[in-house]
Motif scaffolding. Structure first.
Motif, short mmCIF file in Angstrom:
data_model
loop_
_atom_site.label_atom_id
_atom_site.label_comp_id
_atom_site.label_asym_id
_atom_site.label_seq_id
_atom_site.Cartn_x
_atom_site.Cartn_y
_atom_site.Cartn_z
N ALA A 60 -44.04 13.11 -6.84
CA ALA A 60 -43.22 12.90 -8.05
C ALA A 60 -42.06 12.01 -7.64
CB ALA A 60 -42.73 14.24 -8.60
N VAL A 61 -42.06 10.77 -8.09
CA VAL A 61 -41.20 9.76 -7.50
C VAL A 61 -39.72 10.09 -7.64
CG1 VAL A 61 -41.32 8.30 -9.58
CG2 VAL A 61 -40.69 7.29 -7.39
N SER A 62 -39.27 10.54 -8.82
CA SER A 62 -37.84 10.78 -9.01
C SER A 62 -37.61 11.98 -9.92
CB SER A 62 -37.17 9.51 -9.57
OG SER A 62 -35.76 9.60 -9.47
N VAL A 63 -36.46 12.01 -10.58
CA VAL A 63 -36.04 13.20 -11.33
C VAL A 63 -36.99 13.52 -12.47
CG1 VAL A 63 -34.21 14.19 -12.75
CG2 VAL A 63 -33.63 12.87 -10.72
N GLY A 64 -37.28 12.52 -13.31
CA GLY A 64 -38.10 12.78 -14.49
C GLY A 64 -39.48 13.29 -14.13
N GLU A 65 -40.11 12.66 -13.14
CA GLU A 65 -41.45 13.07 -12.73
C GLU A 65 -41.42 14.47 -12.09
OE1 GLU A 65 -41.17 8.67 -12.87
OE2 GLU A 65 -39.98 10.24 -11.92
N THR A 351 -26.54 22.34 -26.35
CA THR A 351 -25.22 22.33 -26.97
C THR A 351 -25.06 21.22 -28.01
OG1 THR A 351 -22.89 22.73 -26.41
CG2 THR A 351 -23.91 20.77 -25.46
N ALA A 352 -25.98 20.23 -28.01
CA ALA A 352 -25.84 19.07 -28.89
C ALA A 352 -26.39 19.34 -30.29
CB ALA A 352 -26.57 17.87 -28.28
N ASP A 353 -25.73 18.77 -31.27
CA ASP A 353 -26.25 18.78 -32.64
C ASP A 353 -27.23 17.64 -32.87
OD1 ASP A 353 -24.54 20.93 -34.11
OD2 ASP A 353 -23.09 19.75 -32.96
N LEU A 354 -27.07 16.57 -32.10
CA LEU A 354 -27.89 15.37 -32.24
C LEU A 354 -27.82 14.60 -30.94
CD1 LEU A 354 -29.50 13.49 -34.25
CD2 LEU A 354 -27.29 12.40 -34.76
N ALA A 355 -28.92 13.99 -30.52
CA ALA A 355 -28.95 13.23 -29.27
C ALA A 355 -29.51 11.85 -29.48
CB ALA A 355 -29.77 13.97 -28.22
N LEU A 356 -28.92 10.88 -28.82
CA LEU A 356 -29.48 9.53 -28.72
C LEU A 356 -30.16 9.42 -27.37
CD1 LEU A 356 -29.75 6.54 -29.68
CD2 LEU A 356 -27.65 6.11 -28.40
N ILE A 357 -31.42 9.01 -27.35
CA ILE A 357 -32.18 8.91 -26.11
C ILE A 357 -31.83 7.61 -25.39
CG2 ILE A 357 -34.48 8.82 -25.09
CD1 ILE A 357 -33.72 11.53 -26.32
N GLY A 358 -31.32 7.75 -24.17
CA GLY A 358 -30.92 6.60 -23.39
C GLY A 358 -32.09 5.72 -22.98
N GLN A 367 -36.05 6.85 -22.20
CA GLN A 367 -36.36 8.08 -21.48
C GLN A 367 -37.19 8.95 -22.42
OE1 GLN A 367 -34.79 6.30 -18.51
NE2 GLN A 367 -35.66 8.34 -18.23
N ASN A 368 -37.72 10.03 -21.88
CA ASN A 368 -38.61 10.87 -22.68
C ASN A 368 -37.83 11.82 -23.56
OD1 ASN A 368 -40.87 12.30 -23.63
ND2 ASN A 368 -41.93 11.94 -21.70
N LEU A 369 -38.25 11.93 -24.83
CA LEU A 369 -37.56 12.83 -25.76
C LEU A 369 -38.19 14.22 -25.82
CD1 LEU A 369 -39.86 12.62 -28.02
CD2 LEU A 369 -38.43 10.89 -29.07
N ILE A 370 -39.19 14.49 -24.99
CA ILE A 370 -39.91 15.76 -25.06
C ILE A 370 -39.01 16.94 -24.71
CG2 ILE A 370 -41.77 17.10 -23.99
CD1 ILE A 370 -43.39 14.51 -23.86
N GLU A 371 -38.14 16.78 -23.69
CA GLU A 371 -37.25 17.88 -23.32
C GLU A 371 -36.29 18.20 -24.46
OE1 GLU A 371 -34.46 19.41 -19.60
OE2 GLU A 371 -34.95 17.28 -19.77
N ALA A 372 -35.82 17.15 -25.14
CA ALA A 372 -34.94 17.37 -26.29
C ALA A 372 -35.66 18.18 -27.37
CB ALA A 372 -34.48 16.03 -26.86
N ALA A 373 -36.91 17.82 -27.65
CA ALA A 373 -37.68 18.54 -28.67
C ALA A 373 -37.88 20.00 -28.28
CB ALA A 373 -39.02 17.86 -28.89
N HIS A 384 -36.30 0.13 -28.20
CA HIS A 384 -37.09 -0.09 -26.98
C HIS A 384 -37.60 1.25 -26.43
CE1 HIS A 384 -35.49 -4.17 -27.05
NE2 HIS A 384 -34.28 -3.65 -27.15
N SER A 385 -38.81 1.63 -26.81
CA SER A 385 -39.37 2.91 -26.34
C SER A 385 -40.78 2.72 -25.78
CB SER A 385 -39.40 3.93 -27.49
OG SER A 385 -40.12 3.44 -28.60
N PHE A 386 -41.03 1.54 -25.19
CA PHE A 386 -42.40 1.21 -24.77
C PHE A 386 -42.92 2.10 -23.65
CE2 PHE A 386 -39.38 -1.90 -22.95
CZ PHE A 386 -39.54 -1.67 -21.59
N ASN A 387 -42.02 2.72 -22.86
CA ASN A 387 -42.51 3.61 -21.80
C ASN A 387 -43.05 4.93 -22.36
OD1 ASN A 387 -42.04 1.95 -19.60
ND2 ASN A 387 -39.94 2.67 -19.33
N PHE A 388 -42.61 5.29 -23.54
CA PHE A 388 -43.02 6.54 -24.17
C PHE A 388 -43.39 6.28 -25.63
CE2 PHE A 388 -39.95 7.40 -20.82
CZ PHE A 388 -40.68 8.26 -20.00
N ALA A 389 -44.20 5.25 -25.83
CA ALA A 389 -44.48 4.78 -27.18
C ALA A 389 -45.16 5.85 -28.03
CB ALA A 389 -45.34 3.52 -27.13
N GLN A 390 -46.18 6.51 -27.49
CA GLN A 390 -46.93 7.48 -28.28
C GLN A 390 -46.10 8.71 -28.60
OE1 GLN A 390 -50.30 6.86 -29.41
NE2 GLN A 390 -49.48 8.42 -30.81
#
Length: 452
Positions: A60-65, A351-358, A367-373, A384-390
Motif C-alpha cells: 500500500a504505497v501511501s496513506v490512502g491505500e 464534526t463537519a456539516d459539509l466537506a469539499l473534497i481536496g 481524493q476519495n469521497l468514500i470515507e466522507a460518505a 477534476h475527479s478523474f482519479n475517482f470518476a465512477q
C-alpha cells in the motif's frame, strides 16, 4: 529488451534518486532519512516481530491505500491464522498509518519499504522475505518487481485496481514495458468495469470487477465520538453551535483559492459585501448562512506550516489541532482550524456539516469521497475527479455529493447548503445509504485472489 533499457536508465538515475530522497524530500519530511537501505533491498531480520510464520505480502504505497487496505488486511489475517503479513509502503506517512494496523494485530504484521524497481533490489526483497503471495493495492505497476515475482513463482495480484483514462493514455505510450508486467499478474481485481476495460486494453489477462474495498472501511467509533465531542466546543459568541465547513485533503494551490473565496464570509461579510448588517441579513436571507468554522486539512503534513501562513496572510484567526490534546474547545472568534494531525480524518468528517473534497479544484484528480460518505458527511466535488470518476458520479447520482465548478462556486454552494438544514439532512441520509449499498468488495477480492 525494453525492460533492460528501463533498468539501465533507472540504475543510472540512482545518484539523483538518492540525493532527492536524502536532501530534497527529507528536508521537508525528515522521516525519509529513516530505513533508507530498505529502498535498495537491504532489510533487518523481521522474525523478532512475527516469528517463523510464513508471509503473505500486501503493498500500500501511501496513506490512502493503507487506509483502504484495512478491511482486506483484517480479512487476510482472519482467513490465514498461521500466516503473518508483510505490509510495504513507499512513503513515511503511509508507514505511520500502517503502524495503527500493526498495533491492531500484534505479532502478525511486519512493515518495510518496497525497494526501488531495480532488478537487484527486487531480487533481494523476495530472497529476504520469501512471501507466498503478493497483493498490490490500486495502481502500482512495476516491471522489475512483477518479473522478479514471476521468476520466484510468487503469485502477484493487483487489487482494488483503478486506472483513469489519463493514466491509461500514459501507460499506452510505454505499452511494450507495461504489457508484460500486467500479463504476469495472477489476477487483477478492478474497482469498476471502466477500470477493467482500460487494463484489458493494455494487455492484462485475468481481470475481474470486484468493486471498491474502500466502501468496506468502517470509521473507527472512537474517531466518530471525537468528532462529535469537537462539535460541542465549536460555538459562537452567543453560545450557538457553529456550522463547520471542512476542506478535506487539499492540495498545493487549492488552499489559497478557497481562502480567497471564503474570507469575506468567514469574516462575517454578507452577500452584498457589507459587514454592518450581516447578522440581521442572515436571519432573513436564507442564502446568507452564519459564518462557519473553516476546518482546513492539507493532504500532505509537510505543508501544514505553509498553509498556516496562507491563513495568516489573509488576516484570519487561526487555531491548530496540534495545539490541543483530545477534545478541542475553540475561542468563539476562531475562523480557521488547521487540521494538522494524522489519522483523524474520520473525526474531521464526523464534526463537519459539509466537506469539499481536496484535489478536485485543481487538476490533481481528487481524493476519495468514500470515507466522507461512510461518516454521513455531505460533500462538494470540484471539476477534476478523474482519479475517482465512477465513485464520484455514483455519489452525485445518489444525492450524497454535488459538483461545483470552482472555488467561488464551492463557497456559494456551501453558503446556501449550510443555511438549508433540510437539504443537508437529506444529503447525510443519502451519503450513508450510498456507503451501505456498495459494500462487499473485500470478500469478492479475496475470492478472486485465492481462486487458484
Amino acid at each position: 529488451m525494453l525492460r533492460a533499457l528501463y533498468s539501465a536508465a533507472f540504475t543510472l538515475a540512482q545518484p539523483l534518486l538518492h540525493a532527492r530522497l536524502l536532501f530534497w524530500r527529507a528536508r521537508r519530511q525528515p522521516e525519509y532519512r529513516e530505513h533508507v537501505g530498505e529502498r535498495w533491498g537491504h532489510y533487518p531480520d523481521h522474525h523478532a516481530q512475527v516469528g517463523e510464520r510464513p508471509l503473505l505480502w500486501l503493498h500500500a504505497v501511501s496513506v490512502g491505500e493503507t487506509r483502504a487496505a484495512a478491511p482486506l488486511i483484517d480479512a487476510l489475517l482472519a482467513a490465514h491464522p498461521q500466516h503473518a503479513l508483510l505490509l510495504t509502503h513507499m512513503t513515511p506517512t503511509g508507514r505511520a498509518t500502517g503502524a495503527e494496523l500493526v498495533a491492531r494485530h500484534p505479532g502478525r504484521i511486519v512493515q518495510a519499504y518496497l525497494p526501488y524497481d531495480l532488478p537487484g533490489a527486487c531480487a533481494r526483497f523476495f530472497a529476504h522475505f520469501q512471501p507466498e503471495r503478493g497483493l498490490i493495492m490500486e495502481t502500482e505497476i512495476w516491471p522489475n518487481l512483477c518479473a522478479a515475482a514471476a521468476a520466484r513463482g510468487v503469485p502477484l495480484a493487483l487489487v482494488n485496481a483503478r486506472l483513469s483514462a489519463r493514466s491509461a493514455a500514459g501507460y499506452a505510450r510505454i505499452r511494450g514495458l507495461i504489457e508484460p508486467a500486467l500479463a504476469s499478474l495472477s489476477v487483477i481485481a478492478a474497482q469498476t468495469e471502466a477500470d477493467a476495460e482500460r487494463l484489458r486494453a493494455l494487455g492484462a489477462r485475468r481481470v475481474v470487477v470486484c468493486g471498491n474495498i474502500k466502501f468496506d472501511v468502517t470509521p473507527a467509533p472512537d474517531k466518530l465520538a471525537l468528532g462529535a465531542a469537537w462539535k460541542t466546543g465549536f460555538v459562537s459568541a452567543d453560545g450557538a453551535t457553529r456550522p463547520v465547513l471542512l476542506a478535506a485533503s487539499t492540495r498545493d494551490g487549492e488552499e489559497a483559492l478557497l481562502l480567497d473565496a471564503l474570507s469575506g464570509w468567514l469574516a462575517g461579510v454578507n452577500a452584498s459585501g457589507s459587514a454592518a448588517d450581516a447578522t440581521a441579513n442572515s436571519a432573513t436571507n436564507e442564502a446568507d448562512a452564519a459564518p462557519p468554522l473553516l476546518l482546513l486539512v492539507p493532504r500532505h503534513p509537510q505543508r501544514f506550516d505553509e498553509v498556516a501562513a496562507l491563513v495568516a496572510e489573509r488576516g484570519l484567526s487561526l487555531a491548530r489541532r496540534s495545539s490541543f490534546a483530545g477534545a478541542v474547545a475553540l475561542p468563539p472568534g476562531t475562523q480557521v482550524l488547521l487540521g494538522d494531525s494524522m489519522g483523524e480524518m474520520a473525526a474531521y468528517y464526523a464534526t463537519a456539516d459539509l466537506a469539499l473534497i481536496g484535489g478536485s479544484l485543481l487538476p490533481f484528480g481528487a481524493q476519495n469521497l468514500i470515507e466522507a460518505a461512510a461518516c454521513g458527511c455531505p460533500t462538494l466535488v470540484g471539476p477534476h475527479s478523474f482519479n475517482f470518476a465512477q465513485a464520484t458520479a455514483d455519489a452525485i447520482a445518489a444525492g450524497a455529493a454535488r459538483r461545483v465548478a470552482d472555488a467561488a462556486d464551492a463557497a456559494n454552494t456551501a453558503r446556501a447548503l449550510l443555511a438549508d438544514e433540510k437539504a443537508l439532512a437529506l444529503m447525510r441520509e443519502c451519503a450513508l445509504a450510498f456507503s451501505r449499498a456498495h459494500r462487499g468488495a473485500t470478500a469478492r477480492t479475496l475470492a478472486a485472489v485465492f481462486a487458484d
